[in-house]
Write a protein that holds these residues in place. Structure first.
Motif, mmCIF file in Angstrom:
data_model
loop_
_atom_site.group_PDB
_atom_site.id
_atom_site.type_symbol
_atom_site.label_atom_id
_atom_site.label_comp_id
_atom_site.label_asym_id
_atom_site.label_seq_id
_atom_site.Cartn_x
_atom_site.Cartn_y
_atom_site.Cartn_z
ATOM 1 N N UNK A 105 6.165 -12.201 2.530
ATOM 2 C CA UNK A 105 5.067 -12.002 1.580
ATOM 3 C C UNK A 105 4.509 -13.380 1.263
ATOM 4 N N UNK A 106 3.255 -13.596 1.583
ATOM 5 C CA UNK A 106 2.605 -14.870 1.305
ATOM 6 C C UNK A 106 2.147 -14.952 -0.138
ATOM 7 N N UNK A 107 1.714 -16.145 -0.543
ATOM 8 C CA UNK A 107 1.300 -16.361 -1.932
ATOM 9 C C UNK A 107 0.129 -15.474 -2.341
ATOM 10 N N UNK A 108 -0.884 -15.363 -1.493
ATOM 11 C CA UNK A 108 -2.053 -14.539 -1.836
ATOM 12 C C UNK A 108 -1.656 -13.077 -1.973
ATOM 13 N N UNK A 109 -0.824 -12.603 -1.080
ATOM 14 C CA UNK A 109 -0.361 -11.212 -1.134
ATOM 15 C C UNK A 109 0.513 -10.979 -2.363
ATOM 16 N N UNK A 110 1.363 -11.950 -2.695
ATOM 17 C CA UNK A 110 2.213 -11.844 -3.887
ATOM 18 C C UNK A 110 1.353 -11.760 -5.138
ATOM 19 N N UNK A 111 0.338 -12.617 -5.202
ATOM 20 C CA UNK A 111 -0.524 -12.619 -6.375
ATOM 21 C C UNK A 111 -1.303 -11.304 -6.491
ATOM 22 N N UNK A 112 -1.800 -10.799 -5.368
ATOM 23 C CA UNK A 112 -2.548 -9.537 -5.378
ATOM 24 C C UNK A 112 -1.663 -8.369 -5.807
ATOM 25 N N UNK A 113 -0.403 -8.373 -5.384
ATOM 26 C CA UNK A 113 0.503 -7.252 -5.683
ATOM 27 C C UNK A 113 1.138 -7.372 -7.063
ATOM 28 N N UNK A 114 1.501 -8.599 -7.459
ATOM 29 C CA UNK A 114 2.316 -8.762 -8.659
ATOM 30 C C UNK A 114 1.682 -9.657 -9.723
ATOM 31 N N UNK A 116 6.731 -3.773 -7.787
ATOM 32 C CA UNK A 116 5.342 -3.990 -7.385
ATOM 33 C C UNK A 116 5.229 -4.409 -5.916
ATOM 34 N N UNK A 117 6.303 -4.941 -5.371
ATOM 35 C CA UNK A 117 6.302 -5.393 -3.978
ATOM 36 C C UNK A 117 6.598 -4.274 -2.993
ATOM 37 N N UNK A 118 7.379 -3.297 -3.404
ATOM 38 C CA UNK A 118 7.831 -2.246 -2.489
ATOM 39 C C UNK A 118 6.687 -1.631 -1.685
ATOM 40 N N UNK A 119 5.523 -1.336 -2.280
ATOM 41 C CA UNK A 119 4.438 -0.743 -1.488
ATOM 42 C C UNK A 119 3.914 -1.633 -0.349
ATOM 43 N N UNK A 120 4.245 -2.911 -0.355
ATOM 44 C CA UNK A 120 3.796 -3.789 0.723
ATOM 45 C C UNK A 120 4.464 -3.460 2.050
ATOM 46 N N UNK A 121 5.582 -2.754 2.010
ATOM 47 C CA UNK A 121 6.248 -2.285 3.230
ATOM 48 C C UNK A 121 5.905 -0.818 3.392
ATOM 49 N N UNK A 122 4.660 -0.558 3.790
ATOM 50 C CA UNK A 122 4.207 0.824 3.784
ATOM 51 C C UNK A 122 4.245 1.504 5.142
ATOM 52 N N UNK A 123 4.661 0.809 6.193
ATOM 53 C CA UNK A 123 4.675 1.415 7.512
ATOM 54 C C UNK A 123 6.062 1.347 8.144
ATOM 55 N N UNK A 124 6.550 2.453 8.671
ATOM 56 C CA UNK A 124 7.877 2.477 9.303
ATOM 57 C C UNK A 124 7.950 1.515 10.487
ATOM 58 N N UNK A 125 9.106 0.921 10.654
ATOM 59 C CA UNK A 125 9.342 0.038 11.782
ATOM 60 C C UNK A 125 9.085 -1.424 11.502
ATOM 61 N N UNK A 126 8.680 -1.739 10.259
ATOM 62 C CA UNK A 126 8.441 -3.118 9.856
ATOM 63 C C UNK A 126 9.215 -3.398 8.587
#
Length: 170
Positions: free
Chosen positions: A115-124, A136-146
């Motif tokens: 999770x990069x800084x921009x993504x962290x700021x957008x999510x949290x 708040x971070x959990x939804x960032x892993x929204x696709x199986x296999x990653x």
């Protein structure tokens, strides 16, 4: 069975790959994965494999996965892009996903993305993430296999933990 969510906390260390490899070993040794041959949690199966080579030698395991971090094989560094030509979080619908597959081919599954800084700021709303931000971070892993990982900080703002999470399995 469908993909299953998993998450783990590891003490912080700069070498994220070493933390990843250590975590995989701990999960394997504890049997905290699905042993697809029996359909049981491996810790409940005395016939479970004793090595990862033995685990992955079974075709059913290669097809169904382990529903754990063991399904991941690579952890990226900050700023490193996945090698499959598009980001796993760059689409919202199955139709968008299929359009990308048609254009670029199948994605490289089994990759853990930071999770990069921009993504962290957008999510949290913060770039120094803590355990309080995990939901708040959990939804960032929204696709199986990653998988995803984030550096979590203590109350003084120092790195304290690495948080790994994702979805995998059939």
């Amino acid at each position: 069975m469908g993909a299953s969510g998993w998450d783990y906390y590891m003490p912080y260390q700069e070498d994220r790959y070493l933390a990843f490899v250590t975590l995989r070993q701990l999960v394997f040794e504890a049997g905290e994965f699905v042993w697809a041959v029996s359909g049981k949690n491996a810790s409940d199966d005395p016939g479970r494999p004793t090595t990862e080579d033995e685990l992955w030698s079974e075709e059913v395991v290669r097809l169904k996965g382990t529903h754990s971090i063991l399904d991941m094989y690579k952890v990226l560094d900050d700023g490193e892009e996945p090698t499959y030509g598009y980001l796993p979080y760059a689409y919202e619908t199955f139709e968008e996903y299929m359009a990308l597959v048609k254009e670029h081919g199948n994605p490289e599954y089994g990759v853990v993305i930071p999770v990069g800084e921009a993504e962290a700021y957008a999510a949290a709303g913060d770039t120094k993430l803590t355990r309080d931000h995990v939901e708040l971070l959990i939804p960032l892993a929204k696709f199986p296999g990653f998988g995803r990982f984030a550096v979590l900080h203590d109350d003084q703002g120092a790195p304290a933990e690495l948080y790994f999470w994702g979805f995998s399995g059939d």
